[in-house]
Design a protein around this motif. Sequence first.
Motif, PDB file in Angstrom:
ATOM      1  N   VAL A 163       0.841  -1.203   0.000  1.00  0.00           N
ATOM      2  CA  VAL A 163       0.000   0.000   0.000  1.00  0.00           C
ATOM      3  C   VAL A 163       0.875   1.251   0.000  1.00  0.00           C
ATOM      4  O   VAL A 163       0.636   2.201  -0.768  1.00  0.00           O
ATOM      5  CB  VAL A 163      -0.952  -0.005   1.211  1.00  0.00           C
ATOM      6  N   LEU A 164       1.903   1.271   0.825  1.00  0.00           N
ATOM      7  CA  LEU A 164       2.787   2.429   0.902  1.00  0.00           C
ATOM      8  C   LEU A 164       3.531   2.658  -0.413  1.00  0.00           C
ATOM      9  O   LEU A 164       3.675   3.799  -0.871  1.00  0.00           O
ATOM     10  CB  LEU A 164       3.779   2.249   2.053  1.00  0.00           C
ATOM     11  N   LYS A 165       3.975   1.582  -1.029  1.00  0.00           N
ATOM     12  CA  LYS A 165       4.669   1.726  -2.310  1.00  0.00           C
ATOM     13  C   LYS A 165       3.728   2.276  -3.379  1.00  0.00           C
ATOM     14  O   LYS A 165       4.116   3.133  -4.189  1.00  0.00           O
ATOM     15  CB  LYS A 165       5.243   0.384  -2.761  1.00  0.00           C
ATOM     16  N   ALA A 166       2.498   1.799  -3.389  1.00  0.00           N
ATOM     17  CA  ALA A 166       1.512   2.286  -4.367  1.00  0.00           C
ATOM     18  C   ALA A 166       1.302   3.793  -4.209  1.00  0.00           C
ATOM     19  O   ALA A 166       1.212   4.532  -5.199  1.00  0.00           O
ATOM     20  CB  ALA A 166       0.196   1.539  -4.206  1.00  0.00           C
ATOM     21  N   LEU A 167       1.220   4.241  -2.955  1.00  0.00           N
ATOM     22  CA  LEU A 167       0.977   5.656  -2.683  1.00  0.00           C
ATOM     23  C   LEU A 167       2.187   6.516  -3.032  1.00  0.00           C
ATOM     24  O   LEU A 167       2.054   7.543  -3.709  1.00  0.00           O
ATOM     25  CB  LEU A 167       0.614   5.830  -1.205  1.00  0.00           C
ATOM     26  N   TRP A 168       3.374   6.100  -2.577  1.00  0.00           N
ATOM     27  CA  TRP A 168       4.557   6.965  -2.631  1.00  0.00           C
ATOM     28  C   TRP A 168       5.415   6.789  -3.877  1.00  0.00           C
ATOM     29  O   TRP A 168       6.206   7.669  -4.204  1.00  0.00           O
ATOM     30  CB  TRP A 168       5.399   6.783  -1.367  1.00  0.00           C
ATOM     31  N   GLU A 169       5.274   5.686  -4.575  1.00  0.00           N
ATOM     32  CA  GLU A 169       6.104   5.479  -5.762  1.00  0.00           C
ATOM     33  C   GLU A 169       5.298   5.409  -7.054  1.00  0.00           C
ATOM     34  O   GLU A 169       5.840   5.684  -8.129  1.00  0.00           O
ATOM     35  CB  GLU A 169       6.930   4.197  -5.624  1.00  0.00           C
ATOM     36  N   GLU A 170       4.031   5.018  -6.970  1.00  0.00           N
ATOM     37  CA  GLU A 170       3.283   4.694  -8.186  1.00  0.00           C
ATOM     38  C   GLU A 170       2.091   5.612  -8.466  1.00  0.00           C
ATOM     39  O   GLU A 170       1.374   5.386  -9.437  1.00  0.00           O
ATOM     40  CB  GLU A 170       2.807   3.233  -8.106  1.00  0.00           C
ATOM     41  N   GLU A 171       1.886   6.620  -7.630  1.00  0.00           N
ATOM     42  CA  GLU A 171       0.768   7.562  -7.804  1.00  0.00           C
ATOM     43  C   GLU A 171      -0.581   6.846  -7.882  1.00  0.00           C
ATOM     44  O   GLU A 171      -1.479   7.247  -8.622  1.00  0.00           O
ATOM     45  CB  GLU A 171       0.988   8.438  -9.049  1.00  0.00           C
ATOM     46  N   GLN A 172      -0.711   5.775  -7.107  1.00  0.00           N
ATOM     47  CA  GLN A 172      -1.987   5.078  -7.012  1.00  0.00           C
ATOM     48  C   GLN A 172      -2.717   5.513  -5.750  1.00  0.00           C
ATOM     49  O   GLN A 172      -2.088   5.965  -4.786  1.00  0.00           O
ATOM     50  CB  GLN A 172      -1.779   3.563  -6.985  1.00  0.00           C
ATOM     51  N   ASN A 173      -4.029   5.338  -5.749  1.00  0.00           N
ATOM     52  CA  ASN A 173      -4.848   5.690  -4.605  1.00  0.00           C
ATOM     53  C   ASN A 173      -5.315   4.419  -3.894  1.00  0.00           C
ATOM     54  O   ASN A 173      -6.287   3.784  -4.327  1.00  0.00           O
ATOM     55  CB  ASN A 173      -6.061   6.513  -5.048  1.00  0.00           C
ATOM     56  N   PRO A 174      -4.661   4.031  -2.805  1.00  0.00           N
ATOM     57  CA  PRO A 174      -5.045   2.787  -2.131  1.00  0.00           C
ATOM     58  C   PRO A 174      -6.427   2.833  -1.496  1.00  0.00           C
ATOM     59  O   PRO A 174      -6.933   1.791  -1.076  1.00  0.00           O
ATOM     60  CB  PRO A 174      -3.962   2.618  -1.056  1.00  0.00           C
ATOM     61  N   ALA A 175      -7.027   4.017  -1.401  1.00  0.00           N
ATOM     62  CA  ALA A 175      -8.394   4.097  -0.873  1.00  0.00           C
ATOM     63  C   ALA A 175      -9.432   3.667  -1.898  1.00  0.00           C
ATOM     64  O   ALA A 175     -10.577   3.385  -1.542  1.00  0.00           O
ATOM     65  CB  ALA A 175      -8.687   5.524  -0.409  1.00  0.00           C
ATOM     66  N   ASP A 176      -9.049   3.609  -3.155  1.00  0.00           N
ATOM     67  CA  ASP A 176      -9.935   3.142  -4.218  1.00  0.00           C
ATOM     68  C   ASP A 176     -10.077   1.621  -4.077  1.00  0.00           C
ATOM     69  O   ASP A 176      -9.079   0.900  -4.111  1.00  0.00           O
ATOM     70  CB  ASP A 176      -9.320   3.496  -5.569  1.00  0.00           C
ATOM     71  N   PRO A 177     -11.302   1.110  -3.917  1.00  0.00           N
ATOM     72  CA  PRO A 177     -11.470  -0.326  -3.696  1.00  0.00           C
ATOM     73  C   PRO A 177     -10.840  -1.185  -4.793  1.00  0.00           C
ATOM     74  O   PRO A 177     -10.278  -2.246  -4.496  1.00  0.00           O
ATOM     75  CB  PRO A 177     -12.990  -0.503  -3.650  1.00  0.00           C
ATOM     76  N   ALA A 178     -10.908  -0.729  -6.041  1.00  0.00           N
ATOM     77  CA  ALA A 178     -10.316  -1.514  -7.130  1.00  0.00           C
ATOM     78  C   ALA A 178      -8.797  -1.561  -6.999  1.00  0.00           C
ATOM     79  O   ALA A 178      -8.169  -2.602  -7.246  1.00  0.00           O
ATOM     80  CB  ALA A 178     -10.721  -0.930  -8.480  1.00  0.00           C
ATOM     81  N   VAL A 179      -8.196  -0.444  -6.614  1.00  0.00           N
ATOM     82  CA  VAL A 179      -6.742  -0.398  -6.420  1.00  0.00           C
ATOM     83  C   VAL A 179      -6.343  -1.286  -5.253  1.00  0.00           C
ATOM     84  O   VAL A 179      -5.402  -2.084  -5.343  1.00  0.00           O
ATOM     85  CB  VAL A 179      -6.264   1.050  -6.201  1.00  0.00           C
ATOM     86  N   LEU A 180      -7.050  -1.150  -4.127  1.00  0.00           N
ATOM     87  CA  LEU A 180      -6.724  -1.963  -2.952  1.00  0.00           C
ATOM     88  C   LEU A 180      -6.852  -3.441  -3.264  1.00  0.00           C
ATOM     89  O   LEU A 180      -5.987  -4.248  -2.875  1.00  0.00           O
ATOM     90  CB  LEU A 180      -7.620  -1.570  -1.779  1.00  0.00           C
ATOM     91  N   ALA A 181      -7.887  -3.817  -3.990  1.00  0.00           N
ATOM     92  CA  ALA A 181      -8.059  -5.224  -4.366  1.00  0.00           C
ATOM     93  C   ALA A 181      -6.894  -5.707  -5.218  1.00  0.00           C
ATOM     94  O   ALA A 181      -6.393  -6.825  -5.030  1.00  0.00           O
ATOM     95  CB  ALA A 181      -9.384  -5.411  -5.104  1.00  0.00           C
ATOM     96  N   ALA A 182      -6.447  -4.877  -6.148  1.00  0.00           N
ATOM     97  CA  ALA A 182      -5.322  -5.263  -7.004  1.00  0.00           C
ATOM     98  C   ALA A 182      -4.047  -5.420  -6.180  1.00  0.00           C
ATOM     99  O   ALA A 182      -3.251  -6.349  -6.418  1.00  0.00           O
ATOM    100  CB  ALA A 182      -5.118  -4.220  -8.099  1.00  0.00           C
ATOM    101  N   LEU A 183      -3.844  -4.547  -5.203  1.00  0.00           N
ATOM    102  CA  LEU A 183      -2.650  -4.639  -4.353  1.00  0.00           C
ATOM    103  C   LEU A 183      -2.682  -5.911  -3.515  1.00  0.00           C
ATOM    104  O   LEU A 183      -1.654  -6.580  -3.338  1.00  0.00           O
ATOM    105  CB  LEU A 183      -2.543  -3.411  -3.449  1.00  0.00           C
TER     106      LEU A 183
END
Length: 199
Positions: free
Chosen positions: A114-134
């Motif tokens: 989750v932290l890598k998605a936020l800080w390195e990949e400009e992803q939003n871990p609060a988005d359910p689809a993103v969180l599911a993918a992570l």
Amino acid sequence: MHIDYYASLNSPWTHLGAARIEALAAQHNATLRIFPVDFGTIFANSGGLPLPKRSPQRQAYRLQELARWREALDIPITIQPKHFPHNELPGCGCVIALRETMGDAPAVRLAHRVLKALWEEEQNPADPAVLAALIAECGLDAPAVMALGAEPRWQERRLADTQAALDRGVFGAPGYVIGEDIFWGQDRLDFVARRLARG
């Protein structure tokens, strides 16, 4: 040896120390248990201020320090990611659910993803689809973990963990606790290593 690891799923400092605390635990055969606690509550009860309420000087210095540490550690963080701060409650629910039902390793793995998605990949871990993918990238059953993580008991557990952190003297993220010794910040990992080496 055992490390209690108090983390924020929004903290760049937690992210900068993520791989290193995992490596230290492995190197010293120490167990690592993650607690994604509510640092808003911790700040309010320990004399700290959330980022938006800090002085302009402190906010500016934080950005300089992030750039310095990015270079020093060669970790490609985005200094001001577009999804910071994100709503970390869904991710925290999943991390705590994993910790309590599957063990420490998958919980740490998801938190760090989750932290890598936020800080390195400009992803939003609060988005359910993103969180599911992570979650899926961590080798876990995403629908099952999402459903489990949404159960209210895990947010109740987070509140209890947050109070326990305050009672132990934790006041910032990341916080590493070994026995009675508290280490605040990824820049204290050298001291964590020395403490682990002592046994």
